[in-house]
Design a protein around this motif. Sequence first.
Motif, PDB file in Angstrom:
ATOM      1  N   MET A 237      42.112  32.068  34.411  1.00  0.00           N
ATOM      2  CA  MET A 237      40.890  32.860  34.322  1.00  0.00           C
ATOM      3  C   MET A 237      40.287  32.597  32.958  1.00  0.00           C
ATOM      4  O   MET A 237      40.772  33.098  31.948  1.00  0.00           O
ATOM      5  CB  MET A 237      41.177  34.356  34.511  1.00  0.00           C
ATOM      6  CG  MET A 237      39.923  35.209  34.497  1.00  0.00           C
ATOM      7  SD  MET A 237      38.834  34.880  35.918  1.00  0.00           S
ATOM      8  CE  MET A 237      37.296  35.619  35.374  1.00  0.00           C
ATOM      9  N   ASP A 240      40.123  32.946  29.047  1.00  0.00           N
ATOM     10  CA  ASP A 240      41.481  33.231  28.580  1.00  0.00           C
ATOM     11  C   ASP A 240      42.277  31.935  28.549  1.00  0.00           C
ATOM     12  O   ASP A 240      42.125  31.079  29.415  1.00  0.00           O
ATOM     13  CB  ASP A 240      42.175  34.237  29.511  1.00  0.00           C
ATOM     14  CG  ASP A 240      41.518  35.604  29.459  1.00  0.00           C
ATOM     15  OD1 ASP A 240      40.865  35.886  28.439  1.00  0.00           O
ATOM     16  OD2 ASP A 240      41.635  36.365  30.428  1.00  0.00           O
ATOM     17  N   THR A 243      46.816  27.836  31.798  1.00  0.00           N
ATOM     18  CA  THR A 243      46.904  27.847  33.247  1.00  0.00           C
ATOM     19  C   THR A 243      48.327  28.211  33.604  1.00  0.00           C
ATOM     20  O   THR A 243      49.271  27.599  33.126  1.00  0.00           O
ATOM     21  CB  THR A 243      46.557  26.472  33.834  1.00  0.00           C
ATOM     22  OG1 THR A 243      45.211  26.151  33.486  1.00  0.00           O
ATOM     23  CG2 THR A 243      46.691  26.485  35.350  1.00  0.00           C
ATOM     24  N   TRP A 255      46.583  40.794  38.856  1.00  0.00           N
ATOM     25  CA  TRP A 255      45.175  41.178  38.999  1.00  0.00           C
ATOM     26  C   TRP A 255      45.037  42.701  39.081  1.00  0.00           C
ATOM     27  O   TRP A 255      44.116  43.270  38.507  1.00  0.00           O
ATOM     28  CB  TRP A 255      44.571  40.540  40.250  1.00  0.00           C
ATOM     29  CG  TRP A 255      44.552  39.047  40.171  1.00  0.00           C
ATOM     30  CD1 TRP A 255      44.554  38.283  39.037  1.00  0.00           C
ATOM     31  CD2 TRP A 255      44.548  38.131  41.267  1.00  0.00           C
ATOM     32  NE1 TRP A 255      44.555  36.943  39.358  1.00  0.00           N
ATOM     33  CE2 TRP A 255      44.547  36.818  40.714  1.00  0.00           C
ATOM     34  CE3 TRP A 255      44.543  38.274  42.650  1.00  0.00           C
ATOM     35  CZ2 TRP A 255      44.550  35.667  41.504  1.00  0.00           C
ATOM     36  CZ3 TRP A 255      44.530  37.135  43.439  1.00  0.00           C
ATOM     37  CH2 TRP A 255      44.533  35.852  42.856  1.00  0.00           C
ATOM     38  N   LEU A 260      41.574  44.261  37.851  1.00  0.00           N
ATOM     39  CA  LEU A 260      40.663  43.567  38.758  1.00  0.00           C
ATOM     40  C   LEU A 260      40.528  44.329  40.072  1.00  0.00           C
ATOM     41  O   LEU A 260      39.470  44.362  40.681  1.00  0.00           O
ATOM     42  CB  LEU A 260      41.168  42.144  39.009  1.00  0.00           C
ATOM     43  CG  LEU A 260      40.227  41.208  39.766  1.00  0.00           C
ATOM     44  CD1 LEU A 260      38.898  41.077  39.043  1.00  0.00           C
ATOM     45  CD2 LEU A 260      40.867  39.838  39.946  1.00  0.00           C
ATOM     46  N   ALA A 297      32.167  37.259  38.611  1.00  0.00           N
ATOM     47  CA  ALA A 297      32.922  36.033  38.353  1.00  0.00           C
ATOM     48  C   ALA A 297      32.707  35.069  39.498  1.00  0.00           C
ATOM     49  O   ALA A 297      32.156  35.424  40.549  1.00  0.00           O
ATOM     50  CB  ALA A 297      34.411  36.344  38.194  1.00  0.00           C
ATOM     51  N   ALA A 299      35.147  32.329  41.637  1.00  0.00           N
ATOM     52  CA  ALA A 299      36.499  31.830  41.872  1.00  0.00           C
ATOM     53  C   ALA A 299      36.408  30.472  42.545  1.00  0.00           C
ATOM     54  O   ALA A 299      35.871  30.360  43.645  1.00  0.00           O
ATOM     55  CB  ALA A 299      37.288  32.805  42.741  1.00  0.00           C
ATOM     56  N   THR A 312      40.796  28.904  39.930  1.00  0.00           N
ATOM     57  CA  THR A 312      40.252  28.976  38.576  1.00  0.00           C
ATOM     58  C   THR A 312      39.076  29.924  38.587  1.00  0.00           C
ATOM     59  O   THR A 312      38.100  29.718  39.318  1.00  0.00           O
ATOM     60  CB  THR A 312      39.794  27.591  38.080  1.00  0.00           C
ATOM     61  OG1 THR A 312      40.862  26.654  38.235  1.00  0.00           O
ATOM     62  CG2 THR A 312      39.391  27.657  36.611  1.00  0.00           C
ATOM     63  N   GLY A 313      39.192  30.983  37.808  1.00  0.00           N
ATOM     64  CA  GLY A 313      38.139  31.979  37.740  1.00  0.00           C
ATOM     65  C   GLY A 313      37.302  31.815  36.479  1.00  0.00           C
ATOM     66  O   GLY A 313      37.831  31.502  35.406  1.00  0.00           O
ATOM     67  N   ASP A 315      33.984  33.635  34.235  1.00  0.00           N
ATOM     68  CA  ASP A 315      32.995  34.690  34.038  1.00  0.00           C
ATOM     69  C   ASP A 315      31.633  34.131  34.438  1.00  0.00           C
ATOM     70  O   ASP A 315      31.200  33.102  33.930  1.00  0.00           O
ATOM     71  CB  ASP A 315      33.003  35.110  32.566  1.00  0.00           C
ATOM     72  CG  ASP A 315      31.974  36.180  32.256  1.00  0.00           C
ATOM     73  OD1 ASP A 315      31.379  36.727  33.206  1.00  0.00           O
ATOM     74  OD2 ASP A 315      31.756  36.461  31.063  1.00  0.00           O
TER      75      ASP A 315
END
Length: 340
Positions: A237, A240, A243, A255, A260, A297, A299, A312-313, A315
């Motif tokens: 994410m 941050d 991985t 999450w 989340l 976000a 994804a 992979t997230g 913003d």
Amino acid sequence: MTDARPPGDDEATFIAAVRSDDTATFALLTERHRRELQVHCYRMLANYEDAQDMTQETFLRAWNKRESFKGHATLRTWLYRIATNACLDFLDKRNDRTPVPAELLNLQPYPDRMLPEDPQDSVVARETIELAFIVAVQHLPPRQRAVLILRDVLGWPASKAADALELTVASVTSALQRARVTMREQLPGRRLDWRSPATHELSDDERGVVKSYIDAHERNDLDGLMALLRDDLRFAMLPDPGTLIVTARDAVDGWVSGGLFQRGHDDWRCVATTVNRMPAAAMYLRAPGDAEYRLFAIAVLHIVDGKIAELTGFDAAGKPWLGLPPVIGQVPNVTEVTGE
């Protein structure tokens, strides 16, 4: 330039425009290459906004160096040479401030709507725009990175790449060999022949998983969400760091603990889309008391055999270049992944 040739129509017109300071014709001829040059800069930098800036820098440098163009190479080749060196200069400055591993914190998705329109162009082959490839390229030193992209993605001969980078052919050949080794280390188990033609289309399998992923989110179905994830899920994410390879259960629990999902009662709406020629879901969250769902976000999913192998997230708020509406007021009628 080493690929001497008689000027073509575009090159002859460009030279005439330079001689007469015809800015309109200069802009028309160079602007045709904007999208592919921006993709090239994105592969070099892994950041959409930086790629935009370096594409603009390319056009500025081209104007300032316009009298150096003699038509011995194509206008496209000349612009790629300028773009590559603009990116290398940018990386030299950025690497003075940022350690190489931390460069991945700059990773951004690439909106498919901004890719070149020619679906047959190797510039947009799916294997060379997916996130895994872009991330792997960032592990290369800048000049190895440039050599790999020029030689293996664009298909330039060694002499042409050497000329663009002001290196010897032997140096280019050596750099390419080292770069290929690193790429294979960074892409274990992946399809590694990115120089072959590849399909751009999402499979029915991918579309189905995206729909199930969206359904699970909108119903706050944590078990259903977990069932879509491979047990060796790779999750990040950004921005941050890092991985993580986690189990599906650990991912969902993380999450929830990270806020989340608030006790499974968050109000989500999702829109299927694609970025980097990969399936993705744009996530909209409605806060208590808010009448609208706000972009939260995106994804991006790598799907293998009906399961999400990598998630992979990013913003997504405040990034209009993604082409996503910042708010939605009701559940969108999405029946299939867009962009196909």
